[in-house]
Design an enzyme around this catalytic site. Structure first.
Site, PDB file in Angstrom:
ATOM      1  N   TYR A 148      34.664  36.392  52.054  1.00 46.77           N
ATOM      2  CA  TYR A 148      34.143  37.692  51.649  1.00 46.77           C
ATOM      3  C   TYR A 148      32.702  37.830  52.136  1.00 46.77           C
ATOM      4  O   TYR A 148      32.197  36.983  52.871  1.00 46.77           O
ATOM      5  CB  TYR A 148      34.282  37.870  50.139  1.00 46.77           C
ATOM      6  CG  TYR A 148      35.725  37.855  49.671  1.00 46.77           C
ATOM      7  CD1 TYR A 148      36.670  38.689  50.273  1.00 46.77           C
ATOM      8  CD2 TYR A 148      36.151  37.019  48.641  1.00 46.77           C
ATOM      9  CE1 TYR A 148      37.997  38.680  49.858  1.00 46.77           C
ATOM     10  CE2 TYR A 148      37.473  36.999  48.218  1.00 46.77           C
ATOM     11  CZ  TYR A 148      38.393  37.831  48.831  1.00 46.77           C
ATOM     12  OH  TYR A 148      39.708  37.822  48.441  1.00 46.77           O
ATOM     13  N   ARG A 160      30.501  30.497  43.377  1.00 46.07           N
ATOM     14  CA  ARG A 160      31.755  30.011  43.956  1.00 46.07           C
ATOM     15  C   ARG A 160      31.577  29.884  45.463  1.00 46.07           C
ATOM     16  O   ARG A 160      31.126  30.818  46.126  1.00 46.07           O
ATOM     17  CB  ARG A 160      32.917  30.958  43.644  1.00 46.07           C
ATOM     18  CG  ARG A 160      34.250  30.439  44.221  1.00 46.07           C
ATOM     19  CD  ARG A 160      35.446  31.155  43.675  1.00 46.07           C
ATOM     20  NE  ARG A 160      36.444  30.191  43.218  1.00 46.07           N
ATOM     21  CZ  ARG A 160      37.707  30.509  42.908  1.00 46.07           C
ATOM     22  NH1 ARG A 160      38.130  31.747  42.985  1.00 46.07           N
ATOM     23  NH2 ARG A 160      38.539  29.575  42.508  1.00 46.07           N
ATOM     24  N   ARG A 201      47.830  29.671  38.740  1.00 47.98           N
ATOM     25  CA  ARG A 201      49.260  29.957  38.590  1.00 47.98           C
ATOM     26  C   ARG A 201      49.868  29.403  37.306  1.00 47.98           C
ATOM     27  O   ARG A 201      50.716  30.068  36.691  1.00 47.98           O
ATOM     28  CB  ARG A 201      50.021  29.447  39.821  1.00 47.98           C
ATOM     29  CG  ARG A 201      49.725  30.257  41.091  1.00 47.98           C
ATOM     30  CD  ARG A 201      50.343  29.631  42.329  1.00 47.98           C
ATOM     31  NE  ARG A 201      50.071  30.396  43.540  1.00 47.98           N
ATOM     32  CZ  ARG A 201      48.957  30.293  44.257  1.00 47.98           C
ATOM     33  NH1 ARG A 201      48.001  29.441  43.873  1.00 47.98           N
ATOM     34  NH2 ARG A 201      48.783  31.032  45.326  1.00 47.98           N
TER      35      ARG A 201
END
Length: 449
Positions: free
Chosen positions: A241, A289, A383
């Site tokens: 990003y 992060r 998940r």
């Protein structure tokens, strides 16, 4: 060896024994319960020495020990990883987000992350991303945060990020990272390099005026995050990003003072960081992060990683959220159980900063293994929490940890779970023992080998 020189011998030994990933907390407990008991005692005493009220007569396993970042204390080390739900309307989190985040907080995780939330409409990955650029979005998030604080002991973390060249793309369950079929908005990046050559938009190389606007957008969103009641803030500098596009040499080909050395490539991400830290309350923690590796030739080096982390630490970063990759589509990750933990281990024990690891962690057993071996301070699961919001509550029954908070509405379920778990665990241990080869079979195998 230098990295682990300061480790206590018992932790060093546990780390050596569990380094193959096949030998985990419970596996080793089956082989040598006295040693694992010693490790558990040592870990609990260390946590208690940090000022926490912890029983040493019946100490909890590592995952159920508290952890502090500045004034924020989480009751356990389990984290719900940020997971984009692609379900916001005009950046506003709705009922889906309320249930998604609320159920995982009620499920007992110590820290719950909100998905990457964007400081402006053009910063979004997709039209379904959450945003935090106006008061309507702030108030919608506050409703969620207030529910979680009222009905659980979970702390809430807002993760702010700008999509950069990976923006204006389709929802996650459509063609991820591919441009919208219509309604696209312009995207920006460190350099004019498209994500998919010939397919993705060519991003505009961010100029100084654009940088200043984005810094102001991040700072404004940070203020809204505090007003919404979030306990922690994370700046997303990973996964290709916008901020990550400055950090990686694969996506930053600039010839000005924002390109070249890692010090230059970190200039803009650190500008954003400082602006957010300046308005974020001093008593609340901030984390960053990062993608510790790009999984591609010519990408971020180990030396660059260490330098970037040290710069963040010097600017008041409290924790590094260690992820990897997603910088370029031709990456070649080496997947496997807990596959990103070595990077968290590296950062934590080389730089001396708290870390969170994530990636193919699926069981409470693995959480305990990572914590006890000193590879991380917090462990995030994505998940597994999608399939089971009550992962942490079930683990508390498995390990008979009565100190874990359960909502009063669920106490009858807690009592049943705590009654059933010892029998289920005994049956599983018995099956494992029966499945082990006899000692003579092991010897014969070695001779054959």
């Amino acid at each position: 060896m230098r990295r682990y020189w300061e480790m206590e011998p018992v932790q060093f030994a546990f780390g050596v024994m569990s380094r193959s990933k096949q030998i985990t907390w419970e596996n080793l407990e089956l082989r040598d319960p006295a040693f694992v008991h010693q490790v558990n005692d040592w870990f609990s005493k260390k946590v208690k020495s940090q000022g926490f009220d912890l029983s040493l007569e019946n100490p909890p396993v590592p995952m159920f020990t508290p952890f502090r970042l500045r004034d924020m204390v989480v009751e356990n080390r389990v984290v719900v990883s940020p997971m984009d739900q692609y379900s916001a309307v005009d950046g506003v989190p709705g009922d889906w987000h309320f249930v998604h985040l609320g159920s995982r907080a009620v499920g007992g995780a110590g820290l719950v992350y909100v998905e990457m939330t964007c400081p402006s409409p053009e910063a979004r990955i997709s039209p379904g991303d959450t945003g935090l650029w106006n008061e309507t979005q702030r108030d919608a998030f506050k409703r969620i945060v207030d529910f979680c604080h009222t009905n659980s002991r979970s702390r809430l973390c807002m993760q702010l990020g700008h999509s950069g060249r990976k923006g204006s793309t389709q929802l996650g369950w459509e063609r991820m990272d591919y441009p919208l079929e219509r309604g696209n908005w312009p995207v920006v990046s460190a350099s004019p390099i498209p994500y998919y050559e010939g397919v993705s938009q060519v991003p505009i190389e961010l100029d100084r005026k654009g940088m200043e606007k984005i810094v102001a957008d991040f700072q404004k969103s940070t203020g809204f995050a505090d007003q919404a009641g979030f306990d922690m803030l994370e700046i997303h500098m990973a996964h290709g990003y916008l901020l990550a596009s400055f950090i990686s040499p694969l996506t930053n080909h600039r010839k000005d003072s924002f390109g070249g050395s890692i010090e230059n490539r970190m200039r803009f991400p650190l500008e954003v960081w400082r602006a957010c830290r300046a308005v974020w309350p001093k008593e609340k923690p901030m984390s960053g992060r990062i993608s510790a590796t790009d999984w591609a030739p010519g990408g971020l080096t180990g030396e660059d990683l260490m330098a970037a982390v040290r710069m963040l630490k010097a600017e008041g970063c409290d924790m590094i959220d260690c992820s990897t990759g997603q910088t370029v589509p031709h990456q070649r990750p080496i997947y496997g159980r807990m596959y990103q933990a070595p990077f968290s281990d590296w950062v934590r024990n080389e730089v001396g900063i708290a870390t969170m690891t994530v990636g193919a962690v699926t069981t409470p057993d693995q959480v305990n293994t990572l914590l006890a071996s000193g590879k991380a301070d917090l462990v995030a699961l994505a998940r597994p929490h999608l399939a089971n919001p009550y992962f942490t509550l079930q683990a508390s029954a498995w390990y008979q940890h009565m100190g874990q908070y359960w909502p009063p509405q669920y106490l009858s379920g807690r009592d049943q779970a705590f009654r059933n778990a010892p029998r289920e665990r005994a049956e599983q241990i018995d099956l494992r023992i029966k499945a082990r080869p006899a000692s003579h079979e092991i010897k014969d195998t070695k001779k054959a080998a």
